[in-house]
Structures are given as structure tokens and as C-alpha cells.
Design a protein around this motif. Structure first.
Motif, PDB file in Angstrom:
ATOM      1  N   ARG A 226       0.970  -1.172  -0.037  1.00 36.58           N
ATOM      2  CA  ARG A 226       0.001  -0.219   0.060  1.00 36.58           C
ATOM      3  C   ARG A 226       0.909   1.131  -0.009  1.00 36.58           C
TER       4      ARG A 226
ATOM      5  N   ARG B 272       3.356   7.783  -1.626  1.00 37.72           N
ATOM      6  CA  ARG B 272       1.871   7.702  -1.492  1.00 37.72           C
ATOM      7  C   ARG B 272       1.609   6.490  -0.490  1.00 37.72           C
ATOM      8  N   HIS B 273       0.724   6.512   0.424  1.00 36.28           N
ATOM      9  CA  HIS B 273       0.171   5.503   1.191  1.00 36.28           C
ATOM     10  C   HIS B 273      -1.337   5.477   0.960  1.00 36.28           C
ATOM     11  N   VAL B 274      -1.697   4.037   1.056  1.00 31.01           N
ATOM     12  CA  VAL B 274      -3.498   4.197   1.130  1.00 31.01           C
ATOM     13  C   VAL B 274      -3.603   3.204   2.651  1.00 31.01           C
TER      14      VAL B 274
ATOM     15  N   SER C 206     -11.459   4.359   1.534  1.00 33.31           N
ATOM     16  CA  SER C 206      -9.827   4.268   1.954  1.00 33.31           C
ATOM     17  C   SER C 206      -9.522   5.734   1.965  1.00 33.31           C
TER      18      SER C 206
ATOM     19  N   VAL D 292      -6.087   8.077   1.665  1.00 29.22           N
ATOM     20  CA  VAL D 292      -4.998   8.090   0.799  1.00 29.22           C
ATOM     21  C   VAL D 292      -4.095   9.307   1.125  1.00 29.22           C
TER      22      VAL D 292
ATOM     23  N   ASP E 126      -0.528  11.593   0.241  1.00 30.08           N
ATOM     24  CA  ASP E 126       0.330  11.911  -0.853  1.00 30.08           C
ATOM     25  C   ASP E 126       1.399  13.357  -0.122  1.00 30.08           C
TER      26      ASP E 126
END
Length: 200
Positions: free
Chosen positions: A55, A128-130, A139, A141, A143
Motif C-alpha cells: 500500500r 503515497r500510502h493507502v 480508503s 490516501v 500523498d
């Protein structure tokens, strides 16, 4: 173009004539907001992605810019004519010219030719991480990006300062639709004062 500039061009007569410096000075001296922007701006972004984890990813974006007078002027006007869309003042615009006049909030600018033919912009490095929300279509997100001015200030290509940004998004993905809400924060080393001068 603004309505007051269009009125000036109609009164001037002679459609398809490029603006002269005298035309630019006359419009900037109106004492009110006025603008005329005509030209083509091309941007090509090349982005490389690398997945660090399932992710989380890193990416690098490189940009190339191109400024021309109007390679597609004839194509656009032909499309409008074919479908009866009207050209909204294009009859008063010279084809294949890059021209900008702007008088907004007392800040005057005139550019009567493409300032540069093109060039490369500043590289942008991002992460970026989700975070999926359990048992839902939603979800979060996050950035983060940084733009690095490696070659200093370059007109129309770089402000010459490093910029940093952060964006948080709430994204909902469904079978055929998607919904998202986002909020952003940008930190830059430069800002513009009321007289149009950059301050670092």
C-alpha cells in the motif's frame, strides 16, 4: 479575453491582426482589470512508480514544456464551424501567435511572443500510502511531494524555489463509480506581493 479587450479589438477593426505593443499599452492603461491570452502550452509528464510495500509507493515525475503560437488553431476553429459551436472572439485573434496581456489587481503583464520554445521543469519526488477502511468501499490516501529547483529560476519553467505539498484524500470506489474528497497544503519559498514582485 475579457469583454473590455474584446470591445477594444472590435473598435480597432482589422480582424486576424496580431497585437502590437501599442495595443498592449492601450489595454493595460484602461484602469480596470483586462486580459487577453492566446497561445498553446504543451506539457508532457513522465512518471516512474516504485512500490515499496503493498500500500506504499514512491514516484518521480519529470516534465517537459512546449510553448507555441497555435499549431492547432485551424483545427479547433474548423471543429467549431463543423458543429456550429461559434468561435467566441477567435475572429479577432491572429493565428499562430503567442500573446498575453494581463492587468489584474493593478499587476500588468504583456508578452507578445512565446517567451521560450520549451524546456524541462523541476523534478517532483513523491510518496503515497493507502489505508483501506475495514469492510467498506472507502480508503484514506496520503500523498506527499517535493519539487526541487535544481537549475535555479527559469522563466516559465521554474520559480527557482523548492516547494513541498501534502494531500489527504478520502476515496470511495464502487462497481462503476468513484467518489473522493481531498484537502491539500502547499509550502513554498516564494510568494508574490500586491505589486507583482516575488519575495523569498
Amino acid at each position: 479575453m475579457s469583454d473590455n479587450v474584446r470591445s477594444y479589438l472590435e473598435a480597432r477593426g482589422g480582424s486576424r491582426r496580431p497585437l502590437s505593443q501599442a495595443d498592449a499599452d492601450a489595454n493595460l492603461a484602461m484602469g480596470q482589470d483586462a486580459y487577453y491570452v492566446d497561445g498553446e502550452f504543451g506539457l508532457l509528464d513522465l512518471t516512474f512508480h516504485y512500490r515499496v510495500a503493498s500500500r506504499t509507493s514512491l514516484y518521480l515525475t519529470l516534465s517537459a514544456y512546449n510553448f507555441t503560437g497555435g499549431t492547432f488553431d485551424g483545427t479547433i476553429e474548423g471543429f467549431h464551424d463543423t458543429f456550429g459551436l461559434g468561435n467566441d472572439g477567435r475572429d479577432w485573434v491572429a493565428r499562430d501567435h503567442f500573446q498575453i496581456i494581463s492587468s489584474l489587481d493593478g499587476v500588468n503583464t504583456s508578452v507578445l511572443d512565446a517567451p521560450i520554445s520549451g524546456g524541462f521543469g523541476d523534478p517532483v519526488l513523491g510518496a503515497r500510502h493507502v489505508w483501506p477502511l475495514s469492510r467498506s468501499h472507502w480508503s484514506v490516501v496520503l500523498d506527499g511531494e517535493a519539487k526541487f529547483a535544481l537549475q535555479g529560476e527559469r522563466p516559465f519553467l521554474s520559480t527557482g524555489t523548492n516547494d513541498y505539498g501534502l494531500q489527504a484524500s478520502l476515496q470511495g470506489k464502487y462497481r462503476r463509480q468513484g467518489v473522493y474528497f481531498s484537502s491539500s497544503f502547499v509550502l513554498t519559498d516564494v510568494f508574490v506581493t500586491a505589486d507583482g514582485k516575488p519575495v523569498t
